[in-house]
Enzyme design. Structure first.
Site, PDB file in Angstrom:
ATOM      1  N   TRP A  37       0.838  -1.213   0.000  1.00 58.34           N
ATOM      2  CA  TRP A  37       0.000   0.000   0.000  1.00 58.34           C
ATOM      3  C   TRP A  37       0.866   1.254   0.000  1.00 58.34           C
ATOM      4  O   TRP A  37       1.890   1.292   0.670  1.00 58.34           O
ATOM      5  CB  TRP A  37      -0.863  -0.014   1.273  1.00 58.34           C
ATOM      6  CG  TRP A  37      -1.477   1.298   1.601  1.00 58.34           C
ATOM      7  CD1 TRP A  37      -0.888   2.340   2.264  1.00 58.34           C
ATOM      8  CD2 TRP A  37      -2.798   1.735   1.276  1.00 58.34           C
ATOM      9  NE1 TRP A  37      -1.765   3.396   2.367  1.00 58.34           N
ATOM     10  CE2 TRP A  37      -2.943   3.053   1.768  1.00 58.34           C
ATOM     11  CE3 TRP A  37      -3.880   1.134   0.606  1.00 58.34           C
ATOM     12  CZ2 TRP A  37      -4.119   3.781   1.627  1.00 58.34           C
ATOM     13  CZ3 TRP A  37      -5.056   1.868   0.470  1.00 58.34           C
ATOM     14  CH2 TRP A  37      -5.179   3.171   0.979  1.00 58.34           C
ATOM     15  N   ASN A  39       0.255   5.801   0.245  1.00 58.37           N
ATOM     16  CA  ASN A  39      -0.555   7.005   0.053  1.00 58.37           C
ATOM     17  C   ASN A  39       0.358   8.222  -0.101  1.00 58.37           C
ATOM     18  O   ASN A  39       1.147   8.228  -1.059  1.00 58.37           O
ATOM     19  CB  ASN A  39      -1.717   7.157   1.044  1.00 58.37           C
ATOM     20  CG  ASN A  39      -1.421   7.020   2.498  1.00 58.37           C
ATOM     21  OD1 ASN A  39      -1.061   5.962   2.964  1.00 58.37           O
ATOM     22  ND2 ASN A  39      -1.580   8.075   3.265  1.00 58.37           N
ATOM     23  N   ASP A  40       0.317   9.208   0.759  1.00 57.65           N
ATOM     24  CA  ASP A  40       0.957  10.499   0.470  1.00 57.65           C
ATOM     25  C   ASP A  40       2.455  10.421   0.146  1.00 57.65           C
ATOM     26  O   ASP A  40       3.190   9.702   0.823  1.00 57.65           O
ATOM     27  CB  ASP A  40       0.869  11.415   1.703  1.00 57.65           C
ATOM     28  CG  ASP A  40      -0.460  11.362   2.404  1.00 57.65           C
ATOM     29  OD1 ASP A  40      -1.403  10.766   1.886  1.00 57.65           O
ATOM     30  OD2 ASP A  40      -0.539  11.926   3.508  1.00 57.65           O
ATOM     31  N   GLN A  56       4.102   7.394   2.305  1.00 55.99           N
ATOM     32  CA  GLN A  56       3.321   6.584   3.241  1.00 55.99           C
ATOM     33  C   GLN A  56       3.173   5.184   2.657  1.00 55.99           C
ATOM     34  O   GLN A  56       2.761   5.045   1.495  1.00 55.99           O
ATOM     35  CB  GLN A  56       1.938   7.217   3.451  1.00 55.99           C
ATOM     36  CG  GLN A  56       1.976   8.503   4.234  1.00 55.99           C
ATOM     37  CD  GLN A  56       2.274   8.261   5.696  1.00 55.99           C
ATOM     38  OE1 GLN A  56       1.411   7.863   6.466  1.00 55.99           O
ATOM     39  NE2 GLN A  56       3.515   8.483   6.097  1.00 55.99           N
ATOM     40  N   SER A 100       2.604  11.268   7.772  1.00 60.73           N
ATOM     41  CA  SER A 100       3.251  12.129   6.765  1.00 60.73           C
ATOM     42  C   SER A 100       4.113  13.229   7.354  1.00 60.73           C
ATOM     43  O   SER A 100       3.902  13.667   8.490  1.00 60.73           O
ATOM     44  CB  SER A 100       2.178  12.772   5.889  1.00 60.73           C
ATOM     45  OG  SER A 100       1.679  11.801   5.010  1.00 60.73           O
ATOM     46  N   ARG A 161      -1.100  16.986  12.563  1.00 56.58           N
ATOM     47  CA  ARG A 161      -0.197  16.146  11.772  1.00 56.58           C
ATOM     48  C   ARG A 161       0.372  16.829  10.518  1.00 56.58           C
ATOM     49  O   ARG A 161      -0.052  17.901  10.143  1.00 56.58           O
ATOM     50  CB  ARG A 161      -0.904  14.859  11.353  1.00 56.58           C
ATOM     51  CG  ARG A 161      -2.220  15.036  10.613  1.00 56.58           C
ATOM     52  CD  ARG A 161      -2.833  13.650  10.341  1.00 56.58           C
ATOM     53  NE  ARG A 161      -4.141  13.743   9.753  1.00 56.58           N
ATOM     54  CZ  ARG A 161      -5.282  13.708  10.437  1.00 56.58           C
ATOM     55  NH1 ARG A 161      -5.274  13.595  11.754  1.00 56.58           N
ATOM     56  NH2 ARG A 161      -6.441  13.798   9.809  1.00 56.58           N
ATOM     57  N   ASP A 162       1.318  16.102   9.928  1.00 52.91           N
ATOM     58  CA  ASP A 162       1.895  16.409   8.617  1.00 52.91           C
ATOM     59  C   ASP A 162       2.789  17.653   8.626  1.00 52.91           C
ATOM     60  O   ASP A 162       2.542  18.621   7.892  1.00 52.91           O
ATOM     61  CB  ASP A 162       0.784  16.540   7.553  1.00 52.91           C
ATOM     62  CG  ASP A 162      -0.195  15.369   7.598  1.00 52.91           C
ATOM     63  OD1 ASP A 162       0.213  14.293   8.067  1.00 52.91           O
ATOM     64  OD2 ASP A 162      -1.355  15.536   7.186  1.00 52.91           O
ATOM     65  N   GLU A 215      -5.447  18.606   6.213  1.00 55.34           N
ATOM     66  CA  GLU A 215      -4.310  17.696   6.210  1.00 55.34           C
ATOM     67  C   GLU A 215      -3.213  18.246   5.290  1.00 55.34           C
ATOM     68  O   GLU A 215      -3.475  19.039   4.388  1.00 55.34           O
ATOM     69  CB  GLU A 215      -4.736  16.314   5.702  1.00 55.34           C
ATOM     70  CG  GLU A 215      -5.749  15.624   6.593  1.00 55.34           C
ATOM     71  CD  GLU A 215      -5.908  14.146   6.237  1.00 55.34           C
ATOM     72  OE1 GLU A 215      -5.711  13.312   7.122  1.00 55.34           O
ATOM     73  OE2 GLU A 215      -6.252  13.829   5.080  1.00 55.34           O
TER      74      GLU A 215
HETATM   75  C1  FRU Z   1      -3.436  12.113   4.220  1.00 56.97           C
HETATM   76  C2  FRU Z   1      -3.151  11.483   5.571  1.00 56.97           C
HETATM   77  C3  FRU Z   1      -2.257  12.369   6.415  1.00 56.97           C
HETATM   78  C4  FRU Z   1      -1.638  11.388   7.350  1.00 56.97           C
HETATM   79  C5  FRU Z   1      -1.433  10.203   6.458  1.00 56.97           C
HETATM   80  C6  FRU Z   1      -1.575   8.869   7.149  1.00 56.97           C
HETATM   81  O1  FRU Z   1      -3.749  11.158   3.251  1.00 56.97           O
HETATM   82  O2  FRU Z   1      -4.353  11.183   6.244  1.00 56.97           O
HETATM   83  O3  FRU Z   1      -2.943  13.413   7.090  1.00 56.97           O
HETATM   84  O4  FRU Z   1      -0.436  11.844   7.902  1.00 56.97           O
HETATM   85  O5  FRU Z   1      -2.406  10.299   5.439  1.00 56.97           O
HETATM   86  O6  FRU Z   1      -1.273   7.837   6.265  1.00 56.97           O
END
Ligand code: FRU
Length: 494
Positions: A37, A39-40, A56, A100, A161-162, A215
Site C-alpha cells: 500500500w 498514500n501520500d 506513506q 506524513s 499532523r503532517d 491535512e
Molecule cells: C493524508 C493522511 C495524512 C496522514 C497520512 C496517514 O492522506 O491522512 O494526514 O499523515 O495520510 O497515512
C-alpha cells in the site's frame, strides 16, 4: 528488535510481495511501490545530487496498515530506484503509524519530520488518537536514526499532523495541519536548531464551510507571493466543485513578519477525481515540483487484489500567473520517454468516431480543438475505447453547458463518476494528456486547469478515438507519442 531490523524485515516483506504483483494496472511512467500500500508523498528533497522521495507505505499488504516511510531516489524524477524502507512504526509514540511529513538538509544531515500516530482508545464511540511531531536523521541518506518527539499538541487537540519544514532567513519554520473546535487550520512553529520548537501563531483557519481538518499543509513562495496548499476533510460540495471525498486546494497571499495575508481564497487544485495530499520539492532550485497521491481516501482501488495499491501523479512544475492561478505542467523530462510520434491535422468529424493510430496503454497526447467552428452537441476524445462495445472514458465538450467533462462512468472496473470544468474562454482548446495504464492526467490550455483520474478499463479496450455527436467537430492538430517504460528493469526492483 532495533529500528534498522524492523526496516529490514519490512523491506524483505515488500520484496517478497512484489513477486506476486499482477501488472495489469501497474503504471509504466508514474511512481508506484514495488508492492503493498502507499498514500501520500513525504519528505520530498533534493539531497546529495539526487531527488529523494519518501511515501506513506504499508509494506506487508496492499491494504492499509500501520504506516511506514517507503523510500526511492531518482536523478531526473522519471526513473526511480527503490531503496530499503526508511522509517517503521515501533516506538511508544509512533507505534500505530509513522505518518506524513517532510525533510530538510541540515548541513549535510538529512533530517526528517513526521507525525507519530497512536490509537489511545479504540473502544470509545469515536476512536481516540494521539498525534505528535517527531524527528529522524541520516548522514548517508539511506538509514535513519529516530530522535523521538519534538512537538506535542495542546491537551485539547487530537488531529495534529503532517509537519512541513523549511529554512527561512534566520530560523527554521514548520507548518502543521490541525483540527481545533471542528475547524481545519494550519499552525506555524519556529526553531533555531530543528529540535526545539516554539508555537508562533495560527497561519490560517478554515471558514465555516472549509472543512473540519486540514491535512498535509505545504507553504512556499512563488515569485513574490506565498502559496498555502491544504487537503481539507469535510468540505461541503458546491455544484461542480468539491465533489470528491476530500478536497485539495490552495490559497495565495503574502507572508511578512510571520503573517499570511490571503489575497486569493481557497481554489481547487485539480478538477478530477483522484488527487490528494500533494507536496512540493525543496532544494530543487527555482522550480517548484509537485507530486501527489494519485488516489482518493475511501475510494475503491481495483488493483488491491494485485498486491500493490495506488501510485503518485506525474511530477508537475507549478508556477503562478498574474491572476493568482496555479499553472501546472508535466515535467518536460517526459520527453525522454517519447517514442516515434503520430501526427495528424485538420480532422473534421460529422457525427462519427475516428480511431487514432495509437493505443492508450501508456502514451502522451496533445490535441488542439477548434471550439468556435465546432457545432456538435458533444465532441472530444474517448480513451480506453472499445470499438466492439462503443464504450470508453470520455473527455468531451458539452456545447450546451459550455463545460469540459471527464466521464469514466463506463469503465470495466470501478470507481466510476464524472467531473467537469467551465470551458475556457479561448477560440481553441489545447488538451495535453498523459495516459498510463490505470491513470489519466489532463492539462488544459498549457496547465491552466488539470483533471486527474484513475481509469480501469478492460485490457482489450485500449484504443483512443475522437468523436462528434449531433454535428461537426474540428480537431486542428493531434500529436501522440507512445511512452516507453521508465522502470529501468522490466519490473520494479530493489
Ligand atoms: C493524508 C493522511 C495524512 C496522514 C497520512 C496517514 O492522506 O491522512 O494526514 O499523515 O495520510 O497515512
Amino acid at each position: 528488535m532495533t529500528h534498522d531490523e524492523v526496516c529490514q524485515r519490512a523491506t524483505q516483506s515488500v520484496q517478497t510481495l512484489s513477486l506476486s504483483v499482477n501488472p495489469r494496472f501497474y503504471p509504466l511512467v508514474h511512481f508506484a511501490p514495488p508492492a503493498g500500500w502507499i498514500n501520500d508523498p513525504n519528505g520530498l528533497i533534493y539531497f546529495n545530487q539526487q531527488y529523494h522521495l519518501f511515501y506513506q507505505h504499508y509494506p506487508h499488504s496492499s491494504y492499509r496498515g500501520p504506516m511506514h516511510w517507503g523510500h526511492a531516489v531518482s536523478d531526473d524524477l522519471i526513473h526511480w530506484q527503490h531503496l530499503p524502507i526508511a522509517l517503521a512504526p515501533g516506538q511508544q509514540d509512533d507505534v500505530h503509524g509513522v505518518y506524513s511529513g517532510s525533510a530538510v538538509d541540515n548541513h549535510g544531515e538529512l533530517t526528517l519530520f513526521y507525525t507519530g500516530h497512536t490509537v489511545v482508545d479504540s473502544n470509545a464511540s469515536q476512536v481516540v488518537i494521539r498525534q505528535v511531531q517527531m524527528l529522524a536523521t541520516s548522514r548517508d541518506g539511506a538509514t535513519f536514526e529516530k530522535h523521538g518527539v519534538i512537538i506535542e499538541p495542546p491537551a485539547h487537540i487530537e488531529h495534529f499532523r503532517d509537519p512541513k519544514v523549511w529554512r527561512d532567513a534566520d530560523s527554521w519554520k514548520m507548518v502543521i495541519g490541525v483540527s481545533e473546535h471542528q475547524t481545519g487550520q494550519v499552525w506555524l512553529y519556529t526553531s533555531t536548531d530543528l529540535r526545539h520548537w516554539q508555537f508562533d501563531q495560527v497561519l490560517l483557519k478554515a471558514k465555516p464551510d472549509q472543512g473540519w481538518m486540514w491535512e498535509c499543509p505545504d507553504f512556499f513562495p512563488l515569485g513574490d507571493k506565498w502559496i498555502l496548499v491544504v487537503s481539507p476533510m469535510g468540505m461541503q460540495s458546491k455544484q461542480f466543485a468539491y465533489n470528491n471525498k476530500f478536497q485539495v486546494g490552495y490559497f495565495v497571499g503574502t507572508f511578512n513578519n510571520n503573517q499570511f495575508i490571503v489575497e486569493q481564497d481557497f481554489t481547487e487544485l485539480d478538477h478530477g477525481l483522484d488527487l490528494y495530499a500533494p507536496q512540493t520539492y525543496s532544494g530543487s532550485g527555482d522550480q517548484r515540483i509537485m507530486l501527489s497521491w494519485f488516489s482518493m481516501p475511501e475510494t475503491p482501488i481495483p488493483e488491491q487484489p494485485d498486491h500493490w495499491s495506488t501510485c503518485l501523479t506525474f511530477p508537475r512544475i507549478i508556477t503562478l500567473n498574474e491572476q493568482n492561478q496555479l499553472i501546472q505542467t508535466p515535467l518536460p523530462a517526459i520527453k525522454q520517454l517519447r517514442q516515434t510520434p503520430q501526427k495528424l491535422s485538420g480532422i473534421v468529424l460529422n457525427d462519427e468516431r475516428f480511431c487514432l493510430p495509437l493505443t492508450s496503454d501508456c502514451c502522451e497526447l496533445s490535441i488542439e480543438i477548434d471550439i468556435t467552428k465546432s457545432d456538435a452537441e458533444r465532441y472530444g476524445l474517448m480513451l480506453t475505447f472499445d470499438p466492439q462495445t462503443d464504450k470508453g472514458v470520455k473527455l468531451y465538450i458539452d456545447k450546451q453547458s459550455q463545460r469540459l467533462y471527464l466521464d469514466r462512468s463506463s469503465t470495466a472496473f470501478g470507481p466510476h463518476g464524472h467531473r467537469s470544468i467551465a470551458l475556457p474562454d479561448t477560440p481553441t482548446l489545447l488538451l495535453h494528456l498523459i495516459i498510463d495504464k490505470s491513470t489519466c492526467e489532463i492539462f488544459v490550455n498549457h496547465g491552466q486547469a488539470t483533471l486527474s483520474a484513475r481509469i480501469y478499463a478492460d485490457y482489450t479496450a485500449n484504443h483512443i478515438a475522437l468523436y462528434a455527436e449531433n454535428g461537426q467537430a474540428y480537431f486542428n492538430q493531434f500529436c501522440g507519442w507512445p511512452l516507453q517504460s521508465a522502470w529501468i528493469k522490466p519490473f520494479p526492483y530493489m
